[in-house]
Scaffold this motif. Structure first.
Motif, PDB file in Angstrom:
ATOM      1  N   ALA A  42      -4.480 -15.447   8.059  1.00 13.99           N
ATOM      2  CA  ALA A  42      -2.950 -15.908   8.131  1.00 13.99           C
ATOM      3  C   ALA A  42      -2.293 -14.663   8.636  1.00 13.99           C
ATOM      4  CB  ALA A  42      -2.717 -16.577   7.069  1.00 13.99           C
ATOM      5  N   PRO A  43      -1.028 -15.115   9.011  1.00 15.26           N
ATOM      6  CA  PRO A  43      -0.128 -13.918   9.513  1.00 15.26           C
ATOM      7  C   PRO A  43      -0.120 -12.881   8.690  1.00 15.26           C
ATOM      8  CG  PRO A  43       0.885 -16.107   9.848  1.00 15.26           C
ATOM      9  CD  PRO A  43      -0.230 -16.339   8.979  1.00 15.26           C
ATOM     10  N   ARG A  44       0.058 -12.900   7.264  1.00 17.19           N
ATOM     11  CA  ARG A  44       0.300 -11.940   6.298  1.00 17.19           C
ATOM     12  C   ARG A  44      -1.206 -11.338   6.162  1.00 17.19           C
ATOM     13  NH1 ARG A  44       2.041 -12.629   0.505  1.00 17.19           N
ATOM     14  NH2 ARG A  44       2.493 -10.402  -0.210  1.00 17.19           N
ATOM     15  N   GLY A  45      -2.057 -11.815   6.538  1.00 14.22           N
ATOM     16  CA  GLY A  45      -3.678 -11.270   6.245  1.00 14.22           C
ATOM     17  C   GLY A  45      -3.862 -10.484   7.462  1.00 14.22           C
ATOM     18  N   GLN A  46      -3.372 -10.676   8.736  1.00 12.30           N
ATOM     19  CA  GLN A  46      -3.534  -9.969   9.854  1.00 12.30           C
ATOM     20  C   GLN A  46      -2.853  -8.725   9.627  1.00 12.30           C
ATOM     21  OE1 GLN A  46      -4.633 -10.663  13.063  1.00 12.30           O
ATOM     22  NE2 GLN A  46      -5.002 -12.799  13.146  1.00 12.30           N
ATOM     23  N   ARG A  47      -1.504  -8.849   9.341  1.00 13.31           N
ATOM     24  CA  ARG A  47      -0.644  -7.707   8.904  1.00 13.31           C
ATOM     25  C   ARG A  47      -1.451  -6.734   8.083  1.00 13.31           C
ATOM     26  NH1 ARG A  47       4.126  -9.188   6.581  1.00 13.31           N
ATOM     27  NH2 ARG A  47       3.844 -11.502   7.083  1.00 13.31           N
ATOM     28  N   ALA A  48      -1.714  -7.168   6.744  1.00  8.38           N
ATOM     29  CA  ALA A  48      -2.353  -6.237   5.689  1.00  8.38           C
ATOM     30  C   ALA A  48      -3.552  -5.861   6.340  1.00  8.38           C
ATOM     31  CB  ALA A  48      -2.941  -7.438   4.579  1.00  8.38           C
ATOM     32  N   LEU A  49      -4.472  -6.495   7.101  1.00  5.21           N
ATOM     33  CA  LEU A  49      -5.766  -5.981   7.760  1.00  5.21           C
ATOM     34  C   LEU A  49      -5.502  -4.849   8.695  1.00  5.21           C
ATOM     35  CD1 LEU A  49      -8.509  -5.809   8.806  1.00  5.21           C
ATOM     36  CD2 LEU A  49      -8.140  -7.864  10.309  1.00  5.21           C
TER      37      LEU A  49
END
Lengths: 153, 153
Positions: A97-104
């Motif tokens: 998800a978007p936040r996961g992308q950013r965290a990654l």
DNA sequence: GAATATGGTCAACTAGATTGACCAATAGCC
DNA sequence: GGCTATTGGTCAATCTAGTTGACCATATTC
């Protein structure tokens, strides 16, 4: 022979792990990302392709029930998105998800930093040796595969 | 530059730890010693001199209450013996009890085996490099000390 | 000798896993 | 085709290894 009073190899691994995980999450937090250590492993393993719940269980080394719960929490916190598997109606694919992308992306950045800091101490060559040696040993002692992540404690 | 799709360094550490701990305890069990992973770390750290409860807490990275409980269990199972500290009436020294001695010696034996197996894959020199590099990095990034053992999870 | 810090334990609680039962869908096989 | 076994996932109850908080006794500091 091996000096028996040396720091045990497993302890070195444990401390290396601890040190990296602590540093990673300190810096993630400074960027406003309050993820738990286990999240980062899941996100990093989802880089190439989305995992299934069972993949997560195998990756981390715990039961599929626990992996299912984790996926649920990570979805609720907007790191993952559970979507039906196109080929298998039983399975679900855990998309970033978007936040996961950013965290990654943040985690990847920070790893570059951390590895640079390690290289400052032991040098780039030795760091690469460390990486490839560990890889070789693990695959050799686990029939070509990699063992689960979570330590048995 | 670092290939971002590589296995993350922390994951390599985690798997190395897992692999060593699992192997150690499998073999300890084969010798009739059913100790928990955390016991082995405490026993190995008690080689030179007895630890206090607080030493154990620091070593492992958890609260002194938890360390106290652990010491109690390990005493009940005859791995340790809590005896008064000769210089400080508040403190207790955790001496190795007979079964703890045996477990410690077994663990040391098994580590020699395991390190030999690692050396078969990557060679003795590289194994020693791995050990000393990890030591150097950890001390450098922790002000000369070693970080706690237990991974933050 | 009063105030503060340190070493340890007791008790209550909690987070993060487990085991066990279950359903839906797929795969294997005759 | 259709029966059986296997696989992917979830729900619910439970367990356990840790936590937080309160506390006592001894040491240390000034």
């Amino acid at each position: 022979m091996t000096d028996p009073t040396q720091v045990p190899l497993a302890r070195l691994m444990a401390m290396g792990l601890r040190s990296l995980v602590d540093a990673l999450h300190e810096r993630l937090e400074r960027r406003g990302l309050e993820v738990k250590p286990v999240y980062a492993f899941v996100l990093l393993a989802s880089r190439e392709r989305p995992l299934t719940v069972n993949d997560v269980a195998e990756l981390l080394g715990f039961t599929k029930q626990a992996a299912s719960k984790l996926a649920e929490v990570m979805e609720r916190e907007d790191y993952l998105l559970r979507r039906p598997h196109p080929q298998d109606a039983r399975a679900k694919l855990l998309h970033l998800a978007p936040r996961g992308q950013r965290a990654l992306r943040a985690a990847e950045d920070i790893y570059v930093e951390l590895e640079a800091e390690w290289a400052e101490v032991i040098g780039k060559r030795r760091l690469e040796a460390l990486r490839s040696d560990l890889n070789a040993v693990l695959r050799a002692t686990h029939g070509g595969n990699l063992p689960p992540i979570r330590p048995t404690w």
